[in-house]
Design an enzyme around this catalytic site. Sequence first.
Site, PDB file in Angstrom:
ATOM      1  N   PRO A   1      10.235  10.348   0.864  1.00 11.37           N
ATOM      2  CA  PRO A   1      10.740  11.641   0.350  1.00 11.37           C
ATOM      3  C   PRO A   1      12.482  11.576   0.051  1.00 11.37           C
ATOM      4  CG  PRO A   1       9.959  12.105   2.193  1.00 11.37           C
ATOM      5  CD  PRO A   1       9.720  10.647   2.232  1.00 11.37           C
ATOM      6  N   CYS A   2      13.145  10.717  -0.516  1.00  7.76           N
ATOM      7  CA  CYS A   2      14.647  10.755  -0.482  1.00  7.76           C
ATOM      8  C   CYS A   2      15.081  12.238  -1.501  1.00  7.76           C
ATOM      9  CB  CYS A   2      14.967   9.572  -1.343  1.00  7.76           C
ATOM     10  SG  CYS A   2      14.223   8.854  -3.029  1.00  7.76           S
TER      11      CYS A   2
END
Length: 157
Positions: free
Chosen positions: A123-124
Amino acid sequence: MNKVDYKSPIGIIEITGTEEAIYDVSYTEKQEVAYTFSESLPQTVKDCYTQLDEYFKGERLEFDLPFKLEGTPFQQEVWQALREIPYGKTGSYRDIAVSIKRDKAVRAVGSANSKNKISIIFPCHRIIGTSGKLTGYAGGLWRKEWLLAHEKKIMNK
């Protein structure tokens, strides 16, 4: 490699993988699905498609899939640290640098983050500036904003 397109609320996402692992989950600018879902796809690819669907429906907070990420040891460390940011929460490049015990590597963390090939699942989108403002996102800031709002809405149910 096998591919399937997932039509999400924020555009078509292309999933690439084999029977052993998922290699890529990327946003596309496609207007129509090019790679359709079929039962002949490898199970890992079908599972990724299903888990993304559950995520967008607000039914899944974590992903459970085998991945193969190609990158330097440092990039691998950063990408794994991304997975430690809980659903609905945010962190900064500095937080990641500290968590991997490389406090001064903030810019290098940002660079590694930008090379993440497994969007949403690694989850950047949960990385924001230390000031609390949204920072760059390969999928576009509008997608990042949507994803963060989506997770917040699900957490507040």
